[in-house]
Design a protein around this motif. Structure first.
Motif, PDB file in Angstrom:
ATOM      1  N   TYR A 167      19.758 -23.627  -6.961  1.00 24.31           N
ATOM      2  CA  TYR A 167      18.404 -23.958  -6.504  1.00 24.31           C
ATOM      3  C   TYR A 167      18.442 -24.681  -5.165  1.00 24.31           C
ATOM      4  CZ  TYR A 167      17.283 -22.386 -11.139  1.00 24.31           C
ATOM      5  OH  TYR A 167      17.177 -21.621 -12.249  1.00 24.31           O
ATOM      6  N   VAL A 172      15.079 -21.284   2.219  1.00 24.67           N
ATOM      7  CA  VAL A 172      13.631 -21.303   2.459  1.00 24.67           C
ATOM      8  C   VAL A 172      13.283 -22.343   3.518  1.00 24.67           C
ATOM      9  CG1 VAL A 172      11.398 -21.769   1.409  1.00 24.67           C
ATOM     10  CG2 VAL A 172      13.101 -20.424   0.185  1.00 24.67           C
ATOM     11  N   ARG A 229      14.087 -20.777   6.831  1.00 20.47           N
ATOM     12  CA  ARG A 229      13.019 -19.840   7.175  1.00 20.47           C
ATOM     13  C   ARG A 229      11.818 -20.601   7.742  1.00 20.47           C
ATOM     14  NH1 ARG A 229      10.130 -14.918   4.709  1.00 20.47           N
ATOM     15  NH2 ARG A 229       8.108 -15.668   4.057  1.00 20.47           N
ATOM     16  N   LEU A 230      11.449 -21.682   7.063  1.00 19.28           N
ATOM     17  CA  LEU A 230      10.311 -22.484   7.523  1.00 19.28           C
ATOM     18  C   LEU A 230      10.580 -23.082   8.893  1.00 19.28           C
ATOM     19  CD1 LEU A 230       8.155 -24.925   5.520  1.00 19.28           C
ATOM     20  CD2 LEU A 230       9.315 -25.771   7.538  1.00 19.28           C
ATOM     21  N   ASN A 260      17.378 -13.754 -11.588  1.00 17.82           N
ATOM     22  CA  ASN A 260      16.115 -14.323 -11.107  1.00 17.82           C
ATOM     23  C   ASN A 260      16.213 -14.828  -9.680  1.00 17.82           C
ATOM     24  OD1 ASN A 260      15.048 -14.136 -13.799  1.00 17.82           O
ATOM     25  ND2 ASN A 260      16.334 -15.900 -14.271  1.00 17.82           N
ATOM     26  N   ASN A 272      15.728 -11.916  -2.392  1.00 17.04           N
ATOM     27  CA  ASN A 272      15.736 -10.512  -2.761  1.00 17.04           C
ATOM     28  C   ASN A 272      15.301  -9.658  -1.580  1.00 17.04           C
ATOM     29  OD1 ASN A 272      13.098 -10.996  -2.429  1.00 17.04           O
ATOM     30  ND2 ASN A 272      12.788 -11.440  -4.592  1.00 17.04           N
ATOM     31  N   ASN A 331      12.722  -8.670  -0.032  1.00 19.65           N
ATOM     32  CA  ASN A 331      11.807  -9.150   1.004  1.00 19.65           C
ATOM     33  C   ASN A 331      12.454 -10.144   1.958  1.00 19.65           C
ATOM     34  OD1 ASN A 331      10.024  -7.767  -0.606  1.00 19.65           O
ATOM     35  ND2 ASN A 331       8.340  -9.079   0.085  1.00 19.65           N
ATOM     36  N   LEU A 332      13.340 -10.946   1.435  1.00 19.44           N
ATOM     37  CA  LEU A 332      13.943 -11.961   2.283  1.00 19.44           C
ATOM     38  C   LEU A 332      15.183 -11.449   2.968  1.00 19.44           C
ATOM     39  CD1 LEU A 332      13.582 -15.268   0.346  1.00 19.44           C
ATOM     40  CD2 LEU A 332      12.131 -14.232   2.068  1.00 19.44           C
ATOM     41  N   GLU A 346       4.750 -21.927   0.680  1.00 20.83           N
ATOM     42  CA  GLU A 346       5.969 -21.302   0.144  1.00 20.83           C
ATOM     43  C   GLU A 346       6.970 -22.368  -0.262  1.00 20.83           C
ATOM     44  OE1 GLU A 346       6.097 -17.175   2.787  1.00 20.83           O
ATOM     45  OE2 GLU A 346       7.684 -18.667   2.967  1.00 20.83           O
ATOM     46  N   LYS A 347       7.153 -23.320   0.622  1.00 17.56           N
ATOM     47  CA  LYS A 347       8.086 -24.410   0.348  1.00 17.56           C
ATOM     48  C   LYS A 347       7.668 -25.175  -0.906  1.00 17.56           C
ATOM     49  CE  LYS A 347      11.271 -27.253   1.759  1.00 17.56           C
ATOM     50  NZ  LYS A 347      10.520 -28.419   2.170  1.00 17.56           N
ATOM     51  N   VAL A 399       8.579 -23.116  -3.954  1.00 21.64           N
ATOM     52  CA  VAL A 399      10.027 -23.100  -4.197  1.00 21.64           C
ATOM     53  C   VAL A 399      10.502 -24.471  -4.686  1.00 21.64           C
ATOM     54  CG1 VAL A 399      12.283 -22.832  -3.106  1.00 21.64           C
ATOM     55  CG2 VAL A 399      10.437 -21.234  -2.579  1.00 21.64           C
ATOM     56  N   ARG A 422       9.632 -24.657  -8.314  1.00 20.86           N
ATOM     57  CA  ARG A 422      10.624 -23.874  -9.072  1.00 20.86           C
ATOM     58  C   ARG A 422      11.902 -24.686  -9.267  1.00 20.86           C
ATOM     59  NH1 ARG A 422      12.957 -18.123  -9.196  1.00 20.86           N
ATOM     60  NH2 ARG A 422      15.021 -18.261  -8.272  1.00 20.86           N
ATOM     61  N   LEU A 423      12.358 -25.304  -8.181  1.00 23.02           N
ATOM     62  CA  LEU A 423      13.567 -26.105  -8.253  1.00 23.02           C
ATOM     63  C   LEU A 423      13.388 -27.297  -9.205  1.00 23.02           C
ATOM     64  CD1 LEU A 423      15.903 -27.177  -5.412  1.00 23.02           C
ATOM     65  CD2 LEU A 423      14.879 -28.955  -6.800  1.00 23.02           C
ATOM     66  N   TRP A 469      13.618 -26.164 -12.948  1.00 23.88           N
ATOM     67  CA  TRP A 469      14.930 -25.832 -13.520  1.00 23.88           C
ATOM     68  C   TRP A 469      15.949 -26.935 -13.311  1.00 23.88           C
ATOM     69  CZ3 TRP A 469      14.515 -22.618 -17.163  1.00 23.88           C
ATOM     70  CH2 TRP A 469      13.597 -21.567 -17.101  1.00 23.88           C
ATOM     71  N   ASN A 523       5.251 -10.389   5.009  1.00 25.89           N
ATOM     72  CA  ASN A 523       6.574 -10.986   4.818  1.00 25.89           C
ATOM     73  C   ASN A 523       6.559 -12.094   3.758  1.00 25.89           C
ATOM     74  OD1 ASN A 523       7.571  -9.487   7.094  1.00 25.89           O
ATOM     75  ND2 ASN A 523       6.435 -10.957   8.345  1.00 25.89           N
ATOM     76  N   ALA A 524       5.738 -11.909   2.744  1.00 29.05           N
ATOM     77  CA  ALA A 524       5.586 -12.966   1.741  1.00 29.05           C
ATOM     78  C   ALA A 524       6.907 -13.261   1.051  1.00 29.05           C
ATOM     79  CB  ALA A 524       4.551 -12.559   0.710  1.00 29.05           C
ATOM     80  N   LEU A 525       7.136 -14.534   0.857  1.00 27.90           N
ATOM     81  CA  LEU A 525       8.282 -14.944   0.047  1.00 27.90           C
ATOM     82  C   LEU A 525       7.965 -14.708  -1.431  1.00 27.90           C
ATOM     83  CD1 LEU A 525      10.978 -16.627   0.063  1.00 27.90           C
ATOM     84  CD2 LEU A 525       9.543 -18.614  -0.304  1.00 27.90           C
ATOM     85  N   ASN A 574       6.919 -12.759  -4.062  1.00 27.63           N
ATOM     86  CA  ASN A 574       6.764 -11.334  -4.355  1.00 27.63           C
ATOM     87  C   ASN A 574       7.131 -11.061  -5.801  1.00 27.63           C
ATOM     88  OD1 ASN A 574       9.440 -11.674  -4.516  1.00 27.63           O
ATOM     89  ND2 ASN A 574       9.797 -11.026  -2.409  1.00 27.63           N
ATOM     90  N   ASN A 579       9.645 -10.653  -7.698  1.00 26.04           N
ATOM     91  CA  ASN A 579      10.632 -11.450  -8.437  1.00 26.04           C
ATOM     92  C   ASN A 579      10.111 -12.825  -8.819  1.00 26.04           C
ATOM     93  OD1 ASN A 579      12.238  -9.319  -7.676  1.00 26.04           O
ATOM     94  ND2 ASN A 579      14.056 -10.614  -7.717  1.00 26.04           N
ATOM     95  N   LEU A 580       9.301 -13.397  -7.961  1.00 22.43           N
ATOM     96  CA  LEU A 580       8.823 -14.737  -8.255  1.00 22.43           C
ATOM     97  C   LEU A 580       7.556 -14.712  -9.066  1.00 22.43           C
ATOM     98  CD1 LEU A 580       9.472 -16.764  -5.051  1.00 22.43           C
ATOM     99  CD2 LEU A 580      10.848 -16.492  -7.089  1.00 22.43           C
ATOM    100  N   VAL A 630      10.018 -16.659 -15.556  1.00 20.16           N
ATOM    101  CA  VAL A 630      11.449 -16.650 -15.804  1.00 20.16           C
ATOM    102  C   VAL A 630      11.675 -17.287 -17.167  1.00 20.16           C
ATOM    103  CG1 VAL A 630      13.670 -17.599 -15.106  1.00 20.16           C
ATOM    104  CG2 VAL A 630      12.068 -16.772 -13.379  1.00 20.16           C
ATOM    105  N   LYS A 631      12.394 -16.582 -18.021  1.00 18.67           N
ATOM    106  CA  LYS A 631      12.719 -17.116 -19.346  1.00 18.67           C
ATOM    107  C   LYS A 631      14.184 -17.471 -19.399  1.00 18.67           C
ATOM    108  CE  LYS A 631       9.525 -15.121 -22.627  1.00 18.67           C
ATOM    109  NZ  LYS A 631       9.311 -14.218 -23.754  1.00 18.67           N
TER     110      LYS A 631
END
Lengths: 394, 394, 394, 394
Positions: free
Chosen positions: C204, C211, C214-215, C373, C377, C379-380, D207-208, D211, D214-215, D218, D373-375, D377, D379-380, D384-385
Motif C-alpha cells: 500500500y 499515486v 502522479r499527483l 487487487n 493496472n 489505466n496507470l 484520487e489521493k 487511495v 484504501r491504504l 487495509w 485518465n481516471a485512476l 477505474n 479495479n478500484l 475487495v474481499k
C-alpha cells in the motif's frame, strides 16, 4: 535474520525493537498494563488529544535511549552491548510502578510508596521471572552501576524520560510551544569524566528546553482546570476510603483495606479502567459528597477554581464552605470535601540539587546557570509557588 | 463570484488573496522583485534550507495580518473594510525597500538610507501608479493613522513581521527550536485603549517567543559562519567600490557612482542575482583581495571566525594581519580587508524602548517584564554583545 | 574523536557527515555549485516555497542512502565499508551534471548531452583530483559494479533520488498531498537474488508512492503555469542563441559558440545566477521577442497557457499567431516564438521498462502491477499525454 | 464580548467554539460520554498512539464543517446563520449513537440498531431537553432538509466526518501515508444545482484521498492484528451473553437481558470503561473460553491470524479446532469460539451507490470515475474481499 519489529509512532516515526529479551519485556503483562494508565491523567479534559498512554511514553523514552547511546558510542564513549541492552530495559520499565492516573493519584491510592520504589519492586519481580537477565538493568536503574552517565540518562536533568514526556505531551496536547529540540539535545550529549554533559553549542537549546518545561508546567500540567479535576479525583478516592465505599476488585481492596495487606500482584492488576468504572458506579452512591464528585468528573462538571499569587485567606474558604452548605444542604464538615485551598509549586531550574553541565571546547565545565549571559538566573532558580481554591459553582 | 486565489505555503497551508487591489499590488514588478531577494542572505551556507525569498515572507506576514485583523474584529475591535485592506497592503509592501541580500548589505550598497525609508519611497511611487488607492496604507505604515494598533501590527514587539519571520526562518532552516506559537499569540491579541496588547493567559507563550527569538539570533542569524560569510559579502562590495570594479548594470552604477546619482528605478531593478553574478565575475579579478573574497563566497571557502565575550585584543588582529601578509604576499593595508575584528549585539527585550503589554482580566496592564515570576528580567533586558575576529585559515 | 558534522535539514531533522572523504567531496566547488542550481526551476512562480537548491536535494538523497544501507545491513545484506562510502559518494554526485534550472534547460543550453553523462564526466574529473578514491563510486554509478542493488538505490523505481525529491519537493512547495512514506519504504527495502525489492507489507505504501508521484507531476512539475514559465525560459535561451545575444561569461560562450568548443570547466562555472542575470540584462534588448520573453519571466507576466486532452488544432495556433502579430506589431515568424503548441507526457508506472518487485513472505517475487487487487493496472500503465498551447494575453 | 472558547488540537491547531448553544451541546453528558469511547477500538494494540476519543473526532469534524461552510459562503452559496449553527450541531452529534469500542462492538452489544439510528434517538432526546432548538439540526442530519448539500457535508463521499477521521486516525496512529489534503479538498468544495461537488482542479487530491482511504483500511482498520483483537472482543461479548456472565451495571443489563428492555438512558451510560473493566473481571471467570479471551485482550496475547485471497478451507478450520481441543482440553463446540474464519471487505469507490462529482470550469459535471485518465477505474470500483482465520498459537 535477526529479530526485528517496528512500531509506528506519530512522534518519532518508527520505533525499532531489535532484541528478543527487550521484546519479551515489552510483551509481559506488567508492561502491557501501562496501556491502561493514561500519561496525563485528567489533562484531556482541557486538551482532548492528551489521551496517550504511559506505555507509549515508555516506548518513546526507550527510542530516545537507543539514539542517545548510539550518539555517545559514535563520540567514543565505551558502552558494551550488555550495558546498552540493560539501559534500554531500565528505561522501558522506569514507570511500571505508576498506578492509575499516574501522578494524580500517587500517594492517595498507595499512600506510603513513591512510584519509583514500586518500579524497582516490579523490575525485581520481572528479574526473577526472566532468570536474572535484568540484573544489570536494576543496577543501572538504582544508580549503583559504576558508569554513572547511564543512570543520568534515566534520571537526571536531561534524561530521556523528560525529553520524551515533554515532547510527547506537547505533541498530543497540541501545545506546540512545549516542543523541545530533543533531537538536537541528544546530538549534543557527551560523557566527560564519567558524567553526562552537553556540548557548548547546545546552550540555547538547553535554555529553550527549560523554558518549554516551565511553560508546560503552568500551561498544561498545572492548568487550573486540570489541577481542579485531578484534585477532585483525589478527593473521590479519599472520600471512598473514608466511607469504605464498595466497588469491584481489584480496586476494592485498595479502598477498604489497610495498604499493607495489598499485594504487588494486586497493584499490577490495577489501572485507570478500575478507577473510572468505580467512579461511574459511585455516581449514584448514597453518600452525597462521593456522588457529587463522581458525577462532576464523569460529566465534566467541575468545581470552580482560581489561582492566586498569595495564599488564599481562610475567611474566603469559610465563606465558600458556608455557601456550599446552603447550596447542597450539607454540613460544614461535608462541604470541606468540596471546598478546599492549597498551593502548588514548580521550579524551572534549581542549581542546588539539579545540574546541567556544559562542556566547553576548551575542556572547562560550567553549570548552565553560570554561563555568560545566562537566561537561567535568580528569578528562574527558586521555586514558583501558586495558591488556589476550589469551590462550588453557584 | 468574488475574486479569489489561493497560494500553497508550506508554513501556513494556504494563503488566500481575495481582493483585486491586493492582487494587483502583488503582481506589480516592485513586489515580484522580492522573489529575487533572499530572506536570510548567507544563512544557507550553514542551513541549506534557508533559501526562501523575501516575497514569501511578505506573503506570510500578509496572511498573519489577515488572521490578526479577523481575530480582533471577532473580539469587538472596530476595523473597517478600507482599514483592513490598507493594513494588508502595508504589510505586503513593508520590505520592498530591501536591497540585495537584505540586512547583510544594508547601508553598504545604499549607504545613507534605511530599508524602511526606501520602502516608503516605493509605496509612494506605487500609490501614484495606483491612483492614490494606497494612501491609507501609507498613513498606517508611517504611524500617522489614528488607530495606532494597526501600525503596531506592522511594526512593534509583536508585529506580524516578526511573527512570520521567526516562524518562517526556523521552518526553512530546520531549527525547530526557533518555532514560536504564532497562532496562539495571534489568538491572544487584543486592543485596549487603542493599543495592541496580549491577554493574560498568553504570558508563557510570549516568554517562549522572546526566548525563541534570542535563540534564533545567536544560533542562526548571528551564527559565526553566517556572520563571517555576510562580513565577507560586505567586504566584497566595499572593496569593489573602493577599486571601482566594473560589472554589469544595474549594479555597475551602485558600485562606481556616488549614491545620490542612482535612481529609485535603478534600485528597484537590483537584486541578489546582480550581486552574485558580479561576484562570480570578480573571481578572476586582477585585484587579489576582491578575487580572494569572491572565490571564498562562491566556493564556500570562508575565513576563519571566532567569537569572544570580550573585545579582541588589537595585538591578535595585528598578528593575524602579519600572517595574512606572508601567506598571500600582500601588504598590511590589503590584509586588513581580510582580517578584521568587530562586535555584534542583540537584545532579547528592552523595556526602555520596546513594550509588550499584558492585559489582565481585571483590566490592569503590565509590561511583560513586570509580571510575577517574570522570566524577562535584568539579565535579558540589556543588550548582549559578542566580539569576533575573522582571519585567514592557515 | 572521529570526524563528524551535522547539518540541519527541515525535512529529515539532521544530516550527519561522518567521513572525511565525503566531507571533502561536499566541500569541492563542483558540489558547492549546486547551491546555485534551483531544484525546481520555475515552480516557485506558482509555489513560492519551492526555492530549494539541488545541493539540498543531493544531501537529502545522501541521507536516505545512509539510512537505506543501514537497514539493508541490519537485514543481513553484506555491504562493506568501502561500498557504503562509494554508494554515498555516488548519490551525492549524481546530479552534478545538471546545468542552470535543471531539467528546464536541459538539452537547450548543452544540446547534445544528458545530465547524467555530464555527471559522469564530472565525477571522473573529481576522481582524478581525489587520486582515484572515487573509482568504486563510478563503478556503482555507471551500473558496472556486480552488486546491482547499489546501482538500483541510485537509479531505479525506488531509488533514494526519487524518494528524496518527491519528499523534498512536496515539503517545500507545500503540496502535502505529494508526501510519500519515504521512511516506511526504506524500512521495507530488501535485497533478494542481488536485486533491490520491497517486502510484501509495503504494497500500500508503494501504491501511495506511485499515486503521489502522479499527483506531483500533474499538480506541480507540469502545472500549467510552471510549464509555461519553463517553456518561456527555453524560448529565451533559444532566441538568444538564434540572435547571438551578448551577455557576460561564462554564459556568453554557451549562447554564442558551437557547443563542442565549450569546456567542462566552463560548464562547472555556470549556474542559475548567470542565466537570470542575463535575462535581466536582456529585458531592454533591442530584439523585441527576446525582451518580451525576458520581461515576462522577470516580472511574472507570463503567456496564457491551456491544457487539452487532444492535440491543439493548427488553425487555433495560426489564429493566436495572427493576434500576436497585431498586438505586438511583429511578423508571423517572430510571433511563432511567443505562440506555440506541444505535448507533455508522464507515466505513473510502466512495467515494460520499470520494475518494482515485491518479495512475498513465501519467497515469491511479483511485479507491483501483478499483485492481487492491484491499483496499478492498465489505466496507470500507459503514458498519459496532455497537449497545451501558449499564447499572448489580450 | 461574544462567547468564545478555543480548544487546542494537535491536528488543526485550534478549534473555536463561538456559540452558546453549541457550547451547551458540547457540555451535555451525552456528548461528554464520547470522551470514554475510543475512536479506533483495538487499533492501539498495533498503533500505540491510536488512543484518541470519539469526542475528539466529533470536535474535529465540527471544525472542518465550520471551515467548509465558510468556504462555501465565500463562493456565494447562501447559508443562513441558523443553517450554519444547525449543520455544526448535527456533525457534533453525528456519532453520539456509538457504543463502547465503536464499530468493533456495533450490532454485538446492541444487536438490532445501527449507530446512526441511535444517534437520531439521542439527538431527539437532546432536542426535548433544549426546547426544540435542535429541530433544524435533526432535519439536516436525517436528510429531510431541502438544502441537500448540508446533509452531504455530514454524510457523503466527501463529508467532513470522513475528512476528519482519515486525517485524525492517520495522525494519531503515525501512519503518515494515510494523510489526506483535507484543507485543499475543503477549499475545492462547491455547490452546484444544490449538490455538493468539487472543482476540477482537485481531481488529483480526490484520487489521493481515495487511495489514502484504501491504504488506511487495509493497513490500519483491517490490519490483521487489529482485526483479530476486535474479533476477540466480539467473541467476549457474545460468549458473555451466551453464558449470561455477571458484571457491574450498566453493562450487566446489556449482557443478561433481551435488548428491548434496555433503555436509551442505560445506553448513554455505557462506555469503553464498563466493557474493559468487565473484561478485567472475567479474566478469572470459571468459563474457560471467556477467561481465555479476556486474558488475551488484557495481556495482548492474541490469537494467531492469517489473511488469504480466497475463502479458508473448512478442513483447515476443523484441523485448527482439533488442535485447540487438545491444547486447552476443551470440546469442539467450545473451541469454535476460539477458532473461526470469515471475510472482510472494503471498497475504494463504488460509483453505483457513491458519488464524487467533479464540476468542470465549463459547467459540466462528471463522476470522478469518468474523467480522462481516471485512476479510479474498474479495479478500484468493485469491493475487495479478503478472507481470514483466527486460531490458537501453539
Amino acid at each position: 535474520m535477526a529479530f526485528r519489529k517496528i512500531i509506528n509512532d506519530p512522534v518519532y516515526g518508527f520505533i525499532t525493537i531489535d532484541d528478543e529479551l527487550i521484546n519479551a519485556v515489552i510483551s509481559h503483562p506488567y508492561f502491557q498494563r501501562l496501556r491502561r494508565i493514561s500519561q496525563m491523567a485528567m489533562a484531556n479534559l482541557v486538551y482532548p488529544g492528551a489521551v496517550h498512554s504511559r506505555l507509549h511514553h515508555a516506548l518513546g523514552a526507550y527510542h530516545l535511549m537507543s539514539n542517545a547511546l548510539s550518539e555517545l558510542k559514535n563520540k567514543g564513549t565505551e558502552i558494551t552491548a550488555a550495558e546498552e541492552q540493560a539501559a534500554r530495559i531500565a528505561i522501558l520499565l522506569h514507570d511500571t510502578g505508576h498506578g492509575p492516573f499516574s501522578h494524580a493519584l500517587e500517594h492517595v491510592l498507595v499512600e506510603s510508596r513513591h512510584h519509583e520504589e514500586l518500579s524497582i519492586m516490579i523490575i525485581e519481580e520481572l528479574n526473577r521471572q526472566f532468570d536474572g537477565k535484568l540484573s544489570l538493568a536494576i543496577e543501572i536503574f538504582t544508580g549503583r552501576y559504576h558508569k554513572k552517565f547511564l543512570f543520568q540518562l534515566i534520571s537526571g536533568q536531561l534524561d530521556v524520560d523528560r525529553l520524551d514526556y515533554l515532547t510527547r505531551d506537547s505533541f498530543f496536547s497540541g501545545v506546540n510551544e512545549g516542543v523541545i529540540g530533543y533531537d538536537r539535545i541528544i546530538k549534543m550529549l557527551t560523557v566527560h569524566n564519567g558524567e553526562l554533559m552537553v556540548e557548548e553549542k547546545s546552550i540555547y537549546s538547553i535554555e529553550k528546553f527549560l523554558v518549554a518545561r516551565r511553560l508546560m508546567y503552568w500551561q498544561v500540567y498545572l492548568h487550573k482546570t486540570v489541577l481542579c479535576a485531578e484534585q477532585m479525583l483525589k478527593q473521590i478516592i479519599k472520600r471512598a476510603k473514608y466511607i469504605k465505599a464498595a466497588t469491584q476488585q481489584p480496586l476494592h481492596n485498595f479502598i477498604t483495606q489497610p495498604i499493607q495487606t495489598v499485594t504487588l500482584e494486586e497493584f499490577c492488576n490495577l489501572d485507570d479502567y478500575d478507577v473510572l468504572a468505580a467512579i461511574k458506579g459511585w455516581c449514584d452512591h448514597e453518600d452525597k459528597i462521593l456522588s457529587f464528585l463522581c458525577k462532576g468528573i464523569i460529566n465534566r462538571q467541575l468545581l470552580k477554581v482560581q489561582y492566586f499569587g498569595t495564599p488564599v485567606d481562610e475567611a474566603v474558604v469559610q465563606q465558600k464552605i458556608a455557601e456550599a452548605c446552603n447550596q447542597l444542604n450539607i454540613s460544614p464538615a461535608q462541604a470541606a470535601w468540596l471546598v478546599f485551598a492549597d498551593e502548588v509549586e514548580s521550579s524551572t531550574y534549581n542549581p542546588d540539587n539539579e545540574h546541567i553541565h556544559i562542556l566547553f571546547k576548551d575542556g572547562t565545565v560550567k553549570d548552565i546557570s553560570e554561563v555568560d549571559n545566562a537566561l537561567i538566573n535568580q528569578n528562574l532558580m527558586g521555586k514558583v509557588k501558586k495558591y488556589y481554591i476550589c469551590y462550588l459553582r453557584t
